[in-house]
Scaffold this motif. Structure first.
Motif, mmCIF file in Angstrom:
data_model
loop_
_atom_site.group_PDB
_atom_site.id
_atom_site.type_symbol
_atom_site.label_atom_id
_atom_site.label_comp_id
_atom_site.label_asym_id
_atom_site.label_seq_id
_atom_site.Cartn_x
_atom_site.Cartn_y
_atom_site.Cartn_z
ATOM 1 N N ALA A 32 0.831 -1.208 0.000
ATOM 2 C CA ALA A 32 0.000 0.000 0.000
ATOM 3 C C ALA A 32 0.865 1.258 0.000
ATOM 4 O O ALA A 32 0.583 2.224 -0.718
ATOM 5 C CB ALA A 32 -0.935 0.003 1.211
ATOM 6 N N ILE A 33 1.935 1.235 0.772
ATOM 7 C CA ILE A 33 2.845 2.387 0.827
ATOM 8 C C ILE A 33 3.543 2.567 -0.517
ATOM 9 O O ILE A 33 3.672 3.691 -1.017
ATOM 10 C CB ILE A 33 3.856 2.212 1.981
ATOM 11 N N ALA A 34 3.978 1.478 -1.130
ATOM 12 C CA ALA A 34 4.653 1.562 -2.429
ATOM 13 C C ALA A 34 3.719 2.121 -3.499
ATOM 14 O O ALA A 34 4.143 2.940 -4.329
ATOM 15 C CB ALA A 34 5.168 0.184 -2.841
ATOM 16 N N PHE A 79 3.132 17.824 -1.191
ATOM 17 C CA PHE A 79 4.134 17.098 -0.418
ATOM 18 C C PHE A 79 3.694 16.934 1.033
ATOM 19 O O PHE A 79 3.821 15.846 1.611
ATOM 20 C CB PHE A 79 5.482 17.810 -0.474
ATOM 21 N N VAL A 80 3.180 18.003 1.623
ATOM 22 C CA VAL A 80 2.734 17.930 3.018
ATOM 23 C C VAL A 80 1.584 16.928 3.154
ATOM 24 O O VAL A 80 1.559 16.114 4.086
ATOM 25 C CB VAL A 80 2.335 19.328 3.540
ATOM 26 N N ALA A 81 0.639 16.982 2.225
ATOM 27 C CA ALA A 81 -0.481 16.042 2.262
ATOM 28 C C ALA A 81 0.011 14.600 2.109
ATOM 29 O O ALA A 81 -0.450 13.694 2.815
ATOM 30 C CB ALA A 81 -1.490 16.378 1.168
ATOM 31 N N GLN A 82 0.945 14.391 1.205
ATOM 32 C CA GLN A 82 1.484 13.049 0.982
ATOM 33 C C GLN A 82 2.262 12.555 2.194
ATOM 34 O O GLN A 82 2.156 11.396 2.575
ATOM 35 C CB GLN A 82 2.369 13.027 -0.265
ATOM 36 N N ALA A 83 3.047 13.422 2.794
ATOM 37 C CA ALA A 83 3.814 13.038 3.984
ATOM 38 C C ALA A 83 2.871 12.655 5.122
ATOM 39 O O ALA A 83 3.122 11.679 5.847
ATOM 40 C CB ALA A 83 4.732 14.175 4.407
ATOM 41 N N GLY A 87 2.615 8.969 6.745
ATOM 42 C CA GLY A 87 2.758 8.824 8.194
ATOM 43 C C GLY A 87 1.619 8.010 8.785
ATOM 44 O O GLY A 87 1.832 7.146 9.646
ATOM 45 N N GLU A 88 0.397 8.267 8.305
ATOM 46 C CA GLU A 88 -0.759 7.509 8.774
ATOM 47 C C GLU A 88 -0.654 6.043 8.344
ATOM 48 O O GLU A 88 -0.987 5.141 9.123
ATOM 49 C CB GLU A 88 -2.049 8.127 8.230
ATOM 50 N N LEU A 89 -0.204 5.799 7.127
ATOM 51 C CA LEU A 89 -0.048 4.420 6.658
ATOM 52 C C LEU A 89 0.985 3.665 7.498
ATOM 53 O O LEU A 89 0.774 2.503 7.867
ATOM 54 C CB LEU A 89 0.344 4.387 5.182
#
Length: 112
Positions: A32-34, A79-83, A87-89
């Motif tokens: 999922a992270i990948a 970028f902030v949204a993705q980070a 982090g949640e994942l």
């Protein structure tokens, strides 16, 4: 302490089952992270390409600065949204990996 061979075998079996569950959870979580990282990279590349095309078509310096500013603002917010999402994942993955071992803590001989 472990009282007999049956308890020892059950403990070993439980540990093996928990390890297998953990490996499955880790595998699914890493996938999922990948996927998230690949999607973000693709979108980021597409956004950068679109911004470069707009920048090449700019007629004035003011318009070029405006295009570049908009691109950088969007890239930073993305970028902030993705980070945050990553982090949640990772946090969810850590919680899921820990779940099979929660019940084992009370079964440890030292915990009694």
């Amino acid at each position: 302490m472990v009282q007999n061979i049956d308890e020892l075998q059950k403990l070993g079996k439980d540990n093996l089952e928990n390890a297998m569950k953990g490996f499955g959870v880790v595998s699914k979580g890493v996938q999922a992270i990948a996927v998230e990282v690949a999607d973000y990279s693709k979108k980021s590349f597409e956004d950068g390409t679109a911004a470069a095309e707009k920048l090449l078509g700019a007629k004035t310096l003011d318009k070029a600065v405006e295009i570049q500013t908009d691109y950088f603002k969007g890239a930073y917010e993305g970028f902030v949204a993705q980070a945050t999402k990553l982090g949640e994942l990772y946090a969810d993955l850590a919680k899921e990996v820990y779940k099979p071992y929660e019940g084992m803590i009370g079964k440890l001989p030292l915990a009694k």
